[in-house]
Design a protein around this motif. Sequence first.
Motif, PDB file in Angstrom:
ATOM      1  N   ASP A  56       0.813  -1.210   0.000  1.00  0.00           N
ATOM      2  CA  ASP A  56       0.000   0.000   0.000  1.00  0.00           C
ATOM      3  C   ASP A  56       0.853   1.269   0.000  1.00  0.00           C
ATOM      4  O   ASP A  56       0.488   2.265  -0.620  1.00  0.00           O
ATOM      5  N   ARG A  79       0.120   2.111  -6.003  1.00  0.00           N
ATOM      6  CA  ARG A  79      -1.236   2.667  -6.003  1.00  0.00           C
ATOM      7  C   ARG A  79      -2.194   1.714  -6.695  1.00  0.00           C
ATOM      8  O   ARG A  79      -1.769   0.819  -7.429  1.00  0.00           O
ATOM      9  N   ARG A  80      -3.475   1.944  -6.472  1.00  0.00           N
ATOM     10  CA  ARG A  80      -4.504   1.138  -7.129  1.00  0.00           C
ATOM     11  C   ARG A  80      -4.238   1.068  -8.625  1.00  0.00           C
ATOM     12  O   ARG A  80      -3.910   2.065  -9.251  1.00  0.00           O
ATOM     13  N   LEU A 103      -5.951  -5.048  -2.292  1.00  0.00           N
ATOM     14  CA  LEU A 103      -5.699  -3.608  -2.413  1.00  0.00           C
ATOM     15  C   LEU A 103      -5.947  -3.068  -3.822  1.00  0.00           C
ATOM     16  O   LEU A 103      -5.605  -1.930  -4.112  1.00  0.00           O
ATOM     17  N   ASP A 104      -6.510  -3.892  -4.699  1.00  0.00           N
ATOM     18  CA  ASP A 104      -6.814  -3.492  -6.071  1.00  0.00           C
ATOM     19  C   ASP A 104      -5.547  -3.138  -6.855  1.00  0.00           C
ATOM     20  O   ASP A 104      -5.498  -2.154  -7.571  1.00  0.00           O
ATOM     21  N   ARG A 105      -4.523  -3.985  -6.699  1.00  0.00           N
ATOM     22  CA  ARG A 105      -3.312  -3.891  -7.513  1.00  0.00           C
ATOM     23  C   ARG A 105      -3.308  -5.077  -8.466  1.00  0.00           C
ATOM     24  O   ARG A 105      -3.805  -6.146  -8.147  1.00  0.00           O
ATOM     25  N   ASN A 140     -12.272  -8.907  -3.127  1.00  0.00           N
ATOM     26  CA  ASN A 140     -11.658  -7.606  -2.882  1.00  0.00           C
ATOM     27  C   ASN A 140     -12.409  -6.903  -1.755  1.00  0.00           C
ATOM     28  O   ASN A 140     -13.623  -7.059  -1.618  1.00  0.00           O
ATOM     29  N   ASP A 187     -14.246  -0.484  -1.033  1.00  0.00           N
ATOM     30  CA  ASP A 187     -13.743   0.812  -0.614  1.00  0.00           C
ATOM     31  C   ASP A 187     -14.907   1.655  -0.062  1.00  0.00           C
ATOM     32  O   ASP A 187     -16.072   1.282  -0.173  1.00  0.00           O
TER      33      ASP A 187
END
Length: 180
Positions: A114, A118-119, A140-142, A166, A169
């Motif tokens: 994190d 970044r995403r 973490l949406d990577r 996931n 958010d």
Amino acid sequence: MYLYDWLSDETPRVLKDDGFLLTYVGTYWKSDVMKMIDRNYEYYFDFILLNGGNSPIMWQRKIISRNKSIIAYRKKGSGSHPYTNVLSFWNGGGEDKRFHTWGQDESSARYYIDCFSRRGQLVLDPFCGGGTTPYCCKMLDRHYVSFEIEPATADIARSRTHTMQNMMDLDTCEQLEFVK
């Protein structure tokens, strides 16, 4: 030790100019590993993780090790920095051997992924093991690319990432009216 040689020699061609190489390293071999990686990278920082699991004893040096490092490097001359301030010491719970003999805890992986990405960005894990890095990347949406040489271990990592969802958010939660 040869894996660190490979890491130092092969990853500069795929690391973006503003990217970072982060790797776990035990305290006993840290100096040797750093010399290998220093050949092709610029040292950035040594992040210390508290070892909450078993404490290895280095009998030759009469040391009981309660920590390990994640050493961070960047491309020489890049001047890049993490996306946020990063704690130099992390108490993430130590190792997690549920998925692999050398498994690391999700909390530490998630924290550093994190801070340094970044995403939507891509994270490479060439030594995937039980899949902690891909699992945390998905959370973490990577995006991630990972490799594991042992077929049975690769199956564990694959299963681990396919069965998780996931995290939602805050925007998604507000849209679903879970948060007022």
